[in-house]
Design an enzyme around this catalytic site. Structure first.
Site, PDB file in Angstrom:
ATOM      1  N   ARG A 164       0.858  -1.162  -0.088  1.00 16.50           N
ATOM      2  CA  ARG A 164       0.140  -0.118   0.011  1.00 16.50           C
ATOM      3  C   ARG A 164       0.968   1.207  -0.036  1.00 16.50           C
ATOM      4  NH1 ARG A 164      -2.030  -3.300   4.322  1.00 16.50           N
ATOM      5  NH2 ARG A 164      -4.193  -4.311   3.445  1.00 16.50           N
ATOM      6  N   LYS A 188      -2.209  -2.122   8.335  1.00 17.76           N
ATOM      7  CA  LYS A 188      -3.247  -1.367   8.744  1.00 17.76           C
ATOM      8  C   LYS A 188      -3.553  -2.085  10.357  1.00 17.76           C
ATOM      9  CE  LYS A 188      -6.173  -0.621   4.816  1.00 17.76           C
ATOM     10  NZ  LYS A 188      -7.487  -0.932   4.240  1.00 17.76           N
ATOM     11  N   HIS A 258      -2.690   2.040  -6.161  1.00 19.39           N
ATOM     12  CA  HIS A 258      -3.326   0.941  -5.707  1.00 19.39           C
ATOM     13  C   HIS A 258      -3.568  -0.192  -6.810  1.00 19.39           C
ATOM     14  CE1 HIS A 258      -4.891  -0.640  -2.018  1.00 19.39           C
ATOM     15  NE2 HIS A 258      -5.838  -1.248  -2.496  1.00 19.39           N
ATOM     16  N   ARG A 261      -0.821  -2.648  -6.930  1.00 19.36           N
ATOM     17  CA  ARG A 261      -1.141  -3.606  -6.008  1.00 19.36           C
ATOM     18  C   ARG A 261      -2.184  -4.728  -6.555  1.00 19.36           C
ATOM     19  NH1 ARG A 261      -1.127  -4.532  -0.370  1.00 19.36           N
ATOM     20  NH2 ARG A 261      -3.443  -4.833   0.526  1.00 19.36           N
ATOM     21  N   HIS A 284      -3.890  -8.742   4.034  1.00 17.09           N
ATOM     22  CA  HIS A 284      -5.509  -8.870   4.183  1.00 17.09           C
ATOM     23  C   HIS A 284      -5.585  -9.725   5.579  1.00 17.09           C
ATOM     24  CE1 HIS A 284      -6.245  -8.563  -0.192  1.00 17.09           C
ATOM     25  NE2 HIS A 284      -5.786  -7.180   0.462  1.00 17.09           N
ATOM     26  N   TYR A 293      -9.474 -11.664  -6.241  1.00 14.85           N
ATOM     27  CA  TYR A 293      -8.546 -11.970  -7.207  1.00 14.85           C
ATOM     28  C   TYR A 293      -8.724 -13.012  -8.372  1.00 14.85           C
ATOM     29  CZ  TYR A 293      -6.312  -7.930  -5.114  1.00 14.85           C
ATOM     30  OH  TYR A 293      -5.940  -6.722  -4.453  1.00 14.85           O
TER      31      TYR A 293
END
Length: 312
Positions: A164, A188, A258, A261, A284, A293
């Site tokens: 990110r 995150k 992004h 990514r 994630h 994906y």
């Protein structure tokens, strides 16, 4: 209620260590709701909520205005103003987070947002770009300039490791192990993970680290990626650079950092990497997020099939 807004933002900044971008969005969303409540209560508009304000002049905004009806009417007004569904969803989410903070700290005892839901967002599949487009973008920065060389390194790292933008700007010197080609990433929720980089990307980063002009401008002893003044790069400055290179390369303006990514995640999947590994690399928290994906990969395969089939 204004003091509660500030307490909530301070909590996000100091306890949850929210990024400047996240804090800026919360300020925008809470200011929007504050203005609506002032209008509903026929109160004079007060100064915007801003974390940069040193003197916080708090005008009275009674909690009695914060009700289920007022939240419902606020969402309705946003819809009537034709605000984007994603904007409405984000603003309601900010109010819900504020409400939960107030309950946790016994400022209020009932959640006015509990039964209120924002508009449903359509599931949008990420749109990866081709390897050829990645190569075109990589070749755009001017390598004769220090900033151009740095930007090429940024692009290499984006595509190498699927990071990110906020994770890249947070990288410090000691986070990178060139012996094993691993980077310690703070993602995150302050979760740390080790992410590999390709030998190709590692070579670019080592050259950048020893670039003579980098040593000349360095003022921040921790940050790995520096601006031309020797300070840590910001997400906003990378965004601006990225858009500049898109214009110069002639690629679509809808491509973002992004997108890279999404692209490398799709390429990993198409080259046989399993979903659990992709989940770990991308940071994630849920495998469900990574599963998207598989849909992207199938969509691309169907598109290639249709374009290549003699009966199409």
């Amino acid at each position: 209620m204004i003091s509660a807004f500030y307490a909530f933002l301070d909590y996000l900044k100091n306890i949850k260590t929210a990024s400047p971008h996240t804090l800026r969005n919360y300020c925008i969303d809470l200011n929007s709701f504050k203005s609506f409540l002032e209008k509903q209560g026929e109160l004079s508009p007060s100064s915007p909520i801003c974390l940069l304000t040193k003197e916080r002049k708090e005008t009275e905004l009674p909690f009695s205005l914060f009700t289920k009806d007022s939240v419902r009417l606020y969402v309705l007004e946003l819809m009537q103003e034709n605000k984007a569904k994603r904007t409405i969803k984000r603003r309601l989410s900010a109010i819900k987070s504020f409400s939960q903070y107030c309950i946790k700290n016994r400022i209020i005892f009932e959640d006015p947002t509990e039964t209120i839901h924002g508009p449903r967002l359509p599931k949008e599949l990420p749109s990866p770009i081709t390897y050829e487009q990645v190569e075109i973008l990589m070749a755009t920065p001017d390598l004769s300039k220090y900033t151009g060389f740095r930007d090429r390194c940024l692009l290499e790292l984006f595509y190498s490791s699927g990071l990110r933008i906020s994770e890249i700007v947070a990288i410090n010197h000691w986070d990178i192990d060139f012996n094993s080609n691993l980077i310690r990433i703070r993602g995150k929720g302050k979760k740390e993970r080790l992410v590999p980089m390709t030998p190709h990307a590692a070579q670019w980063l080592q050259q950048y680290l020893h670039h003579p002009e980098r040593a000349h401008v360095e003022q921040d002893p921790q940050a790995f990626f520096l601006n031309r003044f020797g300070k840590r790069l910001t997400t906003r400055s990378i965004d601006r650079k990225f858009q500049k290179y898109l214009r110069q390369s002639g690629l679509s303006g809808s491509i973002t950092p992004h997108t890279i990514r999404h692209t490398i995640a799709t390429h990993w999947l198409e080259n046989g990497m399993d979903l659990k590994t992709i989940q770990a690399l991308l940071g994630h928290s849920s495998l469900e997020t990574t599963t998207i994906y598989t849909h992207v990969s199938m969509k691309l395969k169907k598109q290639t099939h249709e374009e290549s089939h003699p009966h199409s």
